[in-house]
Design a protein around this motif. Structure first.
Motif, PDB file in Angstrom:
ATOM      1  N   VAL A   6      -4.277   8.736   7.148  1.00 13.61           N
ATOM      2  CA  VAL A   6      -5.124   9.430   7.292  1.00 13.61           C
ATOM      3  C   VAL A   6      -6.673   8.921   8.035  1.00 13.61           C
ATOM      4  CG1 VAL A   6      -6.506  11.663   6.571  1.00 13.61           C
ATOM      5  CG2 VAL A   6      -4.568  11.383   5.609  1.00 13.61           C
ATOM      6  N   ILE A   7      -6.416   9.808   9.565  1.00 14.38           N
ATOM      7  CA  ILE A   7      -8.282   9.029   9.853  1.00 14.38           C
ATOM      8  C   ILE A   7      -9.055  10.051  10.029  1.00 14.38           C
ATOM      9  CG2 ILE A   7      -6.833   6.768  11.117  1.00 14.38           C
ATOM     10  CD1 ILE A   7      -6.448   9.665  13.968  1.00 14.38           C
ATOM     11  N   HIS A   8     -10.213   9.628   9.879  1.00 13.49           N
ATOM     12  CA  HIS A   8     -11.719  10.529  10.171  1.00 13.49           C
ATOM     13  C   HIS A   8     -11.254  11.572   8.893  1.00 13.49           C
ATOM     14  CE1 HIS A   8     -10.782  10.756  15.202  1.00 13.49           C
ATOM     15  NE2 HIS A   8     -11.124   9.355  14.603  1.00 13.49           N
ATOM     16  N   ALA A   9     -11.145  10.736   7.903  1.00 12.58           N
ATOM     17  CA  ALA A   9     -11.583  11.569   6.673  1.00 12.58           C
ATOM     18  C   ALA A   9     -12.989  11.801   6.253  1.00 12.58           C
ATOM     19  CB  ALA A   9     -10.709  11.147   5.139  1.00 12.58           C
ATOM     20  N   GLU A  10     -13.915  12.218   7.214  1.00 18.78           N
ATOM     21  CA  GLU A  10     -15.547  11.504   6.429  1.00 18.78           C
ATOM     22  C   GLU A  10     -16.189  11.598   5.232  1.00 18.78           C
ATOM     23  OE1 GLU A  10     -17.884  14.128   8.151  1.00 18.78           O
ATOM     24  OE2 GLU A  10     -16.847  14.164  10.393  1.00 18.78           O
ATOM     25  N   ARG A  11     -16.750  10.793   5.681  1.00 16.55           N
ATOM     26  CA  ARG A  11     -17.433  10.814   3.589  1.00 16.55           C
ATOM     27  C   ARG A  11     -16.435  10.250   2.230  1.00 16.55           C
ATOM     28  NH1 ARG A  11     -17.464  16.017   2.990  1.00 16.55           N
ATOM     29  NH2 ARG A  11     -17.269  16.114   0.552  1.00 16.55           N
ATOM     30  N   ILE A  12     -14.709   9.611   2.879  1.00 16.08           N
ATOM     31  CA  ILE A  12     -13.993   8.965   1.822  1.00 16.08           C
ATOM     32  C   ILE A  12     -14.293   7.628   0.972  1.00 16.08           C
ATOM     33  CG2 ILE A  12     -12.666   8.256   3.845  1.00 16.08           C
ATOM     34  CD1 ILE A  12     -11.097   9.623   0.396  1.00 16.08           C
ATOM     35  N   LEU A  16       0.956  -1.125  -0.055  1.00 19.20           N
ATOM     36  CA  LEU A  16      -0.049  -0.350   0.152  1.00 19.20           C
ATOM     37  C   LEU A  16       0.748   1.559   0.210  1.00 19.20           C
ATOM     38  CD1 LEU A  16      -2.059  -0.901   2.982  1.00 19.20           C
ATOM     39  CD2 LEU A  16      -2.712  -0.663   0.306  1.00 19.20           C
ATOM     40  N   LYS A  17      -0.021   2.456  -0.787  1.00 17.87           N
ATOM     41  CA  LYS A  17       1.496   3.884  -1.163  1.00 17.87           C
ATOM     42  C   LYS A  17       0.663   4.710   0.222  1.00 17.87           C
ATOM     43  CE  LYS A  17       3.101   3.375  -3.830  1.00 17.87           C
ATOM     44  NZ  LYS A  17       4.892   2.806  -3.683  1.00 17.87           N
ATOM     45  N   ALA A  18      -0.493   4.726   0.390  1.00 12.58           N
ATOM     46  CA  ALA A  18      -1.384   5.429   1.985  1.00 12.58           C
ATOM     47  C   ALA A  18      -2.299   4.394   2.441  1.00 12.58           C
ATOM     48  CB  ALA A  18      -1.198   6.417   1.534  1.00 12.58           C
ATOM     49  N   ILE A  19      -2.702   4.820   3.248  1.00 13.51           N
ATOM     50  CA  ILE A  19      -4.591   4.074   3.607  1.00 13.51           C
ATOM     51  C   ILE A  19      -5.345   4.972   4.412  1.00 13.51           C
ATOM     52  CG2 ILE A  19      -5.174   3.078   5.457  1.00 13.51           C
ATOM     53  CD1 ILE A  19      -2.898   1.367   5.796  1.00 13.51           C
ATOM     54  N   VAL A  20      -6.421   5.591   3.803  1.00 15.97           N
ATOM     55  CA  VAL A  20      -7.288   6.627   4.482  1.00 15.97           C
ATOM     56  C   VAL A  20      -8.547   6.180   4.725  1.00 15.97           C
ATOM     57  CG1 VAL A  20      -8.733   8.793   3.801  1.00 15.97           C
ATOM     58  CG2 VAL A  20      -6.470   8.370   2.225  1.00 15.97           C
ATOM     59  N   LEU A  21      -9.048   6.514   6.584  1.00 21.05           N
ATOM     60  CA  LEU A  21     -10.073   6.067   6.878  1.00 21.05           C
ATOM     61  C   LEU A  21     -10.922   7.092   7.218  1.00 21.05           C
ATOM     62  CD1 LEU A  21      -8.066   3.495   9.714  1.00 21.05           C
ATOM     63  CD2 LEU A  21      -9.264   2.978   7.063  1.00 21.05           C
ATOM     64  N   GLU A  22     -12.435   6.635   6.793  1.00 20.41           N
ATOM     65  CA  GLU A  22     -13.447   7.069   7.653  1.00 20.41           C
ATOM     66  C   GLU A  22     -13.776   7.583   9.840  1.00 20.41           C
ATOM     67  OE1 GLU A  22     -16.601   7.162   4.697  1.00 20.41           O
ATOM     68  OE2 GLU A  22     -17.698   7.473   6.023  1.00 20.41           O
ATOM     69  N   GLU A  23     -12.760   6.561  10.093  1.00 16.45           N
ATOM     70  CA  GLU A  23     -12.890   6.091  11.681  1.00 16.45           C
ATOM     71  C   GLU A  23     -11.281   6.199  11.760  1.00 16.45           C
ATOM     72  OE1 GLU A  23     -16.206   3.325  12.018  1.00 16.45           O
ATOM     73  OE2 GLU A  23     -17.673   4.790  11.307  1.00 16.45           O
ATOM     74  N   GLY A  24     -11.486   5.191  12.493  1.00 15.50           N
ATOM     75  CA  GLY A  24     -10.285   5.095  13.103  1.00 15.50           C
ATOM     76  C   GLY A  24      -9.563   5.866  14.153  1.00 15.50           C
ATOM     77  N   SER A  25      -8.560   5.680  15.173  1.00 16.27           N
ATOM     78  CA  SER A  25      -7.941   6.924  16.076  1.00 16.27           C
ATOM     79  C   SER A  25      -6.325   6.170  15.876  1.00 16.27           C
ATOM     80  CB  SER A  25      -8.714   6.628  16.911  1.00 16.27           C
ATOM     81  OG  SER A  25      -7.992   5.905  17.853  1.00 16.27           O
TER      82      SER A  25
END
Ligand code: PEP
Ligand code: MG
Length: 751
Positions: A378-384, A352-361
């Motif tokens: 990146v975490i808390h990326a709403e609506r991703i 993986l190059k990167a990870i984007v989560l809608e939730e997470g901490s």
């Protein structure tokens, strides 16, 4: 208007809708036909479709009954007027007297003041708000349930049509959404910048046939699918009997929904109104997601999540689209998920190059794994998960917690510059990899790395680390579904020591509790878990696991040196008791005829302020100490390290905190106790330099930080830096940071 009620036949309406969809017309023409059809079928004077133009603007995209010239002219902000209210709340509004409703906004251009009754329902797909569908009549009347249901079913079909690109044309507000650039702001989970193409962890199931004219068959399909899922859940439950309580609870909740009459009934009713089985499931799922956004209670939210997962299973069964949708993983995947477990993340590994989560901490297990693998997160990326489509170009800025989805050219250029600068810096770090971390005034700092997974160990070679200053053993426990056996652990620890090739590895015994809850252990309901039953407290109260782990470590070392430290020791007695366990384990191994380690060092982590004030005897007895700055700082400032709101409020370079750390250094120097620092701050160049300036000589950090920290240390003169810190302290400043930054700027960047 009982008459109208009788005549509103949603099946007939959907059948006509399907004919329109099958026709050749497209875009605006088709949308116009649809509004006309709905107005006719529902015996209303007006039917209008409002769609989102951007995040908070709705546009009138088609109407039957309002002035045609207002189409694409009338715009409303989210929350503005009754239409805006429906959109904001994701809930219908049904009123016989619209002008007297709170929030009514008069729009002269549409001529709408002539209409009394208003029924507006959201057009949404899986919690993603797309727009609002409205019917109005001149005569004042409340729409009856049957009409409301019919309009909601139609809205559901409209949402699907948008997904199918049905509105391509000038009125393409919807379809265009998934081609426009989007900027999403979240929070940093792991620093670093990367670009690539979207890979959805759970690709969306596409419903291609929302309407059906054979409700009988659709009901059967639904029942079969529910039965399939129910059997599957029962099997999982049987298989999970040995598993943790939490897992059982989740599965029980599944079963509860799968047996829930209300849930089934609503779907069956929607089918009888003309929806296909999958469209009926999706409609329920949309409602659940809309509710999820409003529910504050954590328990209820979790249950709605369960329902959401269950709906996904059902949809996959009904459409035959498994997680395997046939899409090919791009060569530069950026993983997008609502949330992900550590084991699943490890399956993807370093691809993986990167990870984007809608939730997470920040402290979630996924974040720990991402950090171990040095993948920007990146975490808390709403609506991703609703904005991104498989294959979309995406740029992730883990430093700022920003995500650019389908970026435009200017963003691409700027971002590429950032990545290039990063690469340049990496080259610079590589060039000093084999040089010592020696400051300008000739002090050499020992740089070690933090690890916890086998995946970390190759970095020992690549990063130039002198050893492992902190091996977080709990990660091995966290990524499994059941308690590892002693033999597995000892084989693993032996492999760690093999990979270290004689470099020192400091194993920290299990640090569970607080945010680190083992999936197979009974969770403790504690009001303040960070201050609760965790780490060595668990180890001493329930010594079974601690003993097993100590044995595994001793066996793994077999004739090699071994260093072990206990986490979260708050008082001398705890250290003594833990050390006694180690001595007992050693004696036992001896009796069993196992080879003892060549040498054994037993240390403690200093993570609670109390330990800094322990009696001299403690400092004399302990073989070494490592400051766990993450915990120590949260307790020093009484600021939860997991709480984004307070976490950044207190600077590590705060004068009081540095003074406190310096006192620990002084005590250790006085007792010749070796001391290191292994919290996240050790990996931040400016902080690391200050720690060195106040006397720390060993720093342990993520492997990726070793280059930047070494670069900084080689740049500074500790004597000068110390004087800068003292000057800030004498001046009564809160933080030494401004003066330190000034000083660093005055030094030459390379040596
Ligand atoms: C710390 O508290 O600084 C530490 C290194 O331990 P962890 O982050 O695992 O709690
Ligand atoms: Mg800690």
């Amino acid at each position: 208007m009982a008459d109208a009620e009788k005549k509103t036949n949603s099946r007939q309406m959907l059948a006509r809708l399907r004919e329109v969809m099958a026709e050749d017309s497209a875009g605006q023409a088709r949308l116009d036909t649809i509004t006309k059809l709905i107005a006719e079928e529902m015996h209303c004077d007006v039917c209008s479709v409002y769609l989102f133009r951007d995040e908070d603007t709705l546009e009138l995209c088609a109407t039957e009954g309002l002035k045609p010239e207002s189409v694409h002219q009338t715009r409303l902000k989210l929350g503005e007027g009754l239409v805006g209210l429906v959109a904001r709340k994701g809930q219908r509004i049904n009123t016989p007297d619209a002008p007297s409703e709170r929030g009514f906004r008069y729009m002269a251009e549409t001529g709408e003041e002539m209409f009394s009754s208003f029924l507006g329902v959201p057009i949404q797909r899986l919690g993603e708000k797309l727009g609002v569908l409205v019917v109005q009549t001149k005569v004042s009347r409340e729409f009856v349930d049957i009409e409301v249901d019919a309009l909601e079913v139609v809205a559901m079909v409209l949402a699907e049509m948008a997904e199918l690109g049905a509105f391509v044309g000038e009125g393409a507000a919807l379809t265009a959404r998934h081609t426009l650039p989007v900027l999403l702001r979240g929070a940093t989970g792991q620093e670093g910048a990367a670009q690539g193409h979207v890979w959805l962890h759970e690709p969306r199931v596409v419903v291609t046939n929302p309407i059906s004219d054979d409700p009988h068959r659709e009901l059967e399909r639904l029942q079969e699918a529910v039965e399939d899922v129910r059997v599957g859940v029962d099997k999982m439950l049987a298989g999970a009997r040995g598993g943790g309580k939490e897992q059982m609870e989740v599965l029980e909740a599944y079963r509860m929904f799968a047996n829930s009459k209300g849930w089934m009934r609503r779907m069956e009713e929607d089918i009888s109104r003309g929806l296909s089985a999958e469209a009926a499931v999706e409609k329920e799922q949309s409602n659940a997601r809309a509710r999820m956004q409003q529910v504050k209670d954590a328990y209820l939210r979790d249950r709605l999540h369960d329902l959401d997962d269950l709906s996904n299973r059902l949809l996959r069964t009904l459409t035959g689209q498994g997680s395997e949708t046939g899409a090919e993983m791009p060569s530069d995947p950026v993983l997008i998920a609502r949330n992900i477990g550590p084991a699943e993340l490890l399956d993807y590994g370093r691809s993986l190059k990167a990870i984007v989560l809608e939730e997470g901490s920040v402290g979630s297990h996924a974040a720990i794994v991402a950090r171990a693998l040095a993948i920007p997160l990146v975490i808390h990326a709403e609506r991703i998960t609703t904005e991104a489509l498989n294959g979309d170009h995406i740029m992730v800025d883990g430093d700022q917690g920003v995500v650019h989805l389908r970026p435009d050219d200017t963003v691409v250029t700027a971002f590429k510059d950032k990545i290039a600068m990063q690469a340049e810096a990496q080259e610079r770090y590589a060039s000093i990899r084999d040089k010592p971390a020696e400051t300008r005034d000739g002090v050499t700092i020992s740089l070690k790395m933090n690890a916890g997974l086998m995946a970390d160990l190759p970095s020992l070679e690549g990063s130039g680390a002198e050893g492992v200053g902190l091996f977080r053993t709990e990660l091995q426990f966290l990524v499994r579904n059941q308690m590892p056996k002693r033999s597995e652990l000892s084989a693993l620890y032996a492999r760690v020591l093999d990979a270290a090739q004689g470099k020192r590895v400091v194993f920290r015994t299990l640090d569970i509790g607080s945010d680190k809850v083992l999936p197979y252990m009974k969770p403790n309901d504690e009001p303040n878990p960070a201050l609760g039953w965790r780490a060595i407290r668990v180890g001493l109260d329930k010594p079974g696991i601690l003993r097993m782990q100590l044995q595994a470590l001793l066996r793994a070392a077999a004739g090699r040196p071994l260093s072990v430290m206990f986490p979260f020791v708050a008082q001398f007695e705890e250290f003594r008791a833990a050390r006694a366990e180690m001595e007992k384990a050693l004696a036992r191994e001896h009796t069993l005829g196992h080879i003892p380690p060549e040498s054994l060092e037993i240390g403690a982590m200093l993570e609670t302020p109390s330990l800094a004030f322990a009696p001299d005897q403690f400092f004399n007895e302990v073989d070494f100490l490592s400051i766990g700055g993450n915990d120590l700082k949260q307790f020093f400032f009484a600021a939860d390290r997991e709480n984004e709101r307070v976490r950044r409020r207190y600077d590590t370079l705060n004068v009081s905190f540095l003074t406190f750390l310096e006192q620990i250094v002084t005590r250790c120097n006085g007792s010749y106790t070796s001391l290191s620092f292994c919290g996240e701050d050790a990996g931040r160049p400016v902080e690391a330099a200050c720690l060195a300036a106040i006397g720390l000589r060993t720093l342990s950090m993520r492997p990726a930080s070793i280059g930047p920290v070494k670069n900084m240390l080689r740049r500074v003169d500790l004597g000068e830096l110390r004087a800068v810190i003292n000057a800030a302290r004498d001046a009564g400043e809160q933080s030494v940071r401004p003066r330190v930054m000034e000083y660093i700027k005055s030094t030459s960047p390379t040596r």
